[in-house]
Design an enzyme around this catalytic site. Structure first.
Site, short mmCIF file in Angstrom:
data_model
loop_
_atom_site.label_atom_id
_atom_site.label_comp_id
_atom_site.label_asym_id
_atom_site.label_seq_id
_atom_site.Cartn_x
_atom_site.Cartn_y
_atom_site.Cartn_z
N HIS A 62 5.69 -28.62 6.43
CA HIS A 62 5.85 -29.07 7.81
C HIS A 62 4.44 -29.47 8.25
O HIS A 62 3.64 -28.61 8.65
CB HIS A 62 6.38 -27.96 8.71
N ARG A 83 7.56 -18.87 16.33
CA ARG A 83 8.29 -20.12 16.54
C ARG A 83 8.05 -20.69 17.93
O ARG A 83 7.97 -21.92 18.11
CB ARG A 83 9.79 -19.88 16.32
N HIS A 204 18.49 -28.22 8.31
CA HIS A 204 17.44 -27.31 8.75
C HIS A 204 17.80 -25.88 8.39
O HIS A 204 16.98 -25.14 7.82
CB HIS A 204 17.19 -27.41 10.26
N ARG A 207 22.15 -22.16 10.97
CA ARG A 207 22.24 -21.96 12.42
C ARG A 207 22.03 -23.27 13.17
O ARG A 207 22.42 -23.40 14.33
CB ARG A 207 21.24 -20.91 12.88
N GLU A 234 16.02 -17.01 5.39
CA GLU A 234 14.62 -16.64 5.58
C GLU A 234 14.51 -15.35 6.38
O GLU A 234 13.60 -14.56 6.17
CB GLU A 234 13.88 -17.77 6.29
N HIS A 268 13.03 -20.59 0.62
CA HIS A 268 12.83 -19.16 0.88
C HIS A 268 13.83 -18.30 0.10
O HIS A 268 13.43 -17.50 -0.72
CB HIS A 268 12.87 -18.82 2.37
N ASP A 319 4.57 -24.75 3.13
CA ASP A 319 5.36 -24.52 4.33
C ASP A 319 4.56 -24.68 5.62
O ASP A 319 4.26 -25.79 6.05
CB ASP A 319 6.01 -23.13 4.23
#
Length: 446
Positions: A62, A83, A204, A207, A234, A268, A319
């Site tokens: 990312h 996050r 993604h 969820r 994850e 992950h 990551d």
């Protein structure tokens, strides 16, 4: 057809370090011949001293997370608090500022010996969710950045539609969403592959994509024979929420909707049941481990040994870019397993290098990269064997030295498609990568 000869003082040829190897590279950027037992450099050859390995593949990136380095190390918290900080950076990016940041980040990767990156890209739209005049402006910025930094990119364009199981996107997630998987597919279909560029897909997470729309993303990738990646298990909270919403684990949900398979990679794969491991391995779904991020975010240690034994190929990624060092990722995968089991030697240096090279490239759709053999893409990385970290071991242990002692700072030369990208530890086209990073990140604070 003109050829360039590279003389490698030592070369890692799949399982062992060979002294005196000559590579003949075509003007099209492929290895035409590999000659061993060449004791001295042929006339006119480019001399690469140290250990030359295939270029490293960063299978999970990312790029904008690089702006978080240092900032998110203050205080305590969890993945979920991290996050929230990440969202604030995401809101500030434009196509121009993202290009500047990603160019510097990809140049940092090149300095670390990385020749291909899998960019898990979900920052699609303007703040508030409105589309840019070019709906793929952010993705095109990443593609252009990789080209200027001299590395290959697989743009894993990511479907991100929901804040959670049945929940509409939150304000800071509106930049990520296309509304439906069908609209996602319409937008991403306008992206075109070109030299040095592959276009793949990503979910993604379970969820973030409603169960009924998972198969749309999977079909898009299947129709194009493209890589498909997904963040998987994850966090235990994701597993618990999935069980509550669907009565099955995230892995089981993906299996039910046709997501698993040989072109799919779970990123992950940390909190897995024995049944999950069997589903992943039995379908030949890959596993991308990101040990420095997984420990930085306190995610946990995934069952990499069990997954590989079950049939899941392993790859590695940086990551969130807490550090960008694929040698450290390879080393950390083994050392994490040693801590977990209190035994040593779960992977050989050769096996760890394979995860960081051939299997990583395969996960990104570059099956013709990651090896030093005739016909392969001429992408390779040279690690010095005389630094304070690597000096001392005998040359036949060069692979062990590289994996268990070297760092990104020991990368001295990088060639991509037969062209030098890093020479004597300096990037050829980005003269001051540190300043480029500092300037791009500072611009996001103003």
């Amino acid at each position: 057809m003109p050829l360039t000869t590279y003389w490698l003082e030592h070369a890692w040829l799949d399982t062992n370090a060979e002294p005196g190897v000559a590579l003949e590279v075509s003007s099209e950027g492929r290895i035409e011949a590999v000659r061993t037992g060449v004791e001295t450099p042929p006339p006119g050859a480019v001399v690469l001293r140290g250990l030359t390995i295939p270029g490293l593949a960063n299978a999970h990136s990312h790029a904008f997370h690089r702006a978080l380095r240092g900032t998110v190390q203050v205080g305590s918290g969890t993945f979920w608090t991290w996050r929230e900080v990440m969202y604030t950076v995401a809101q500030r990016l434009t196509p121009d500022s993202y290009f500047a940041l990603a160019r510097a980040v990809y140049a940092e990767m090149a300095l670390a010996g990385i020749t291909s990156v899998g960019e898990f890209h979900y920052l699609h739209h303007a703040p508030g969710g409105s589309a840019y005049a070019d709906p793929n402006a952010m993705g095109e910025a990443l593609i252009a950045a990789a080209a200027e930094a001299g590395i290959r990119i697989t743009l894993l364009d990511t479907a991100y539609l929901s804040a959670g199981f049945g929940a509409a996107p939150e304000q800071h997630q509106l930049r990520f969403t296309d509304g439906t998987a069908e609209k996602w597919a319409e937008r991403v279909s306008a992206l075109k592959e070109r030299d040095g560029v592959r276009v793949g897909a990503a979910i993604h997470s379970v969820r973030a994509v409603p169960a009924g729309q998972l198969s749309t993303v999977a079909r898009w990738a299947q129709d194009r024979q493209a890589p498909l990646h997904v963040h998987l298990s994850e966090q235990t909270a994701e597993n618990e929420a999935c069980l509550a919403a669907h009565g099955r684990t995230p892995t089981q949900l993906l299996a039910d909707h046709g997501v698993l398979g040989a072109r799919t990679t779970g990123v992950h794969n940390t909190h897995m049941t024995e049944g999950d491991i069997a589903l992943i391995g039995g379908s030949s779904t890959g596993t991308c481990m990101c040990p420095t991020t997984e420990r930085d975010l306190a995610d946990g240690i995934g069952p990499a040994v069990a997954l590989q034994r079950a049939g899941s190929p392993l790859s590695l990624g940086s990551d969130s870019h807490a550090v960008i060092d694929l040698l450290e990722e390879a080393r950390a995968m083994e050392l994490n397993e040693r801590l977990r089991t209190r035994t040593r030697g779960h992977w050989t240096a050769a096996a760890l290098l394979r995860a960081a090279t051939a299997d990583g490239h395969a996960a990104l759709g570059w099956a013709d990269a990651g090896t030093l053999e005739q016909g392969a893409l001429a992408d390779f990385t040279t690690i010095t064997l005389d630094s304070v970290r690597t000096a001392g071991p005998v040359p036949r242990l060069a692979a062990e030295t590289a994996v268990f002692a070297a760092t990104a700072a020991d990368v001295h030369h990088v060639v991509v498609g037969g062209r030098a990208v890093v020479r004597d530890g300096a990037h050829v086209s980005v003269p001051d990568v540190g300043q480029a990073l500092a300037d791009a990140i500072a611009a996001l604070r103003s």
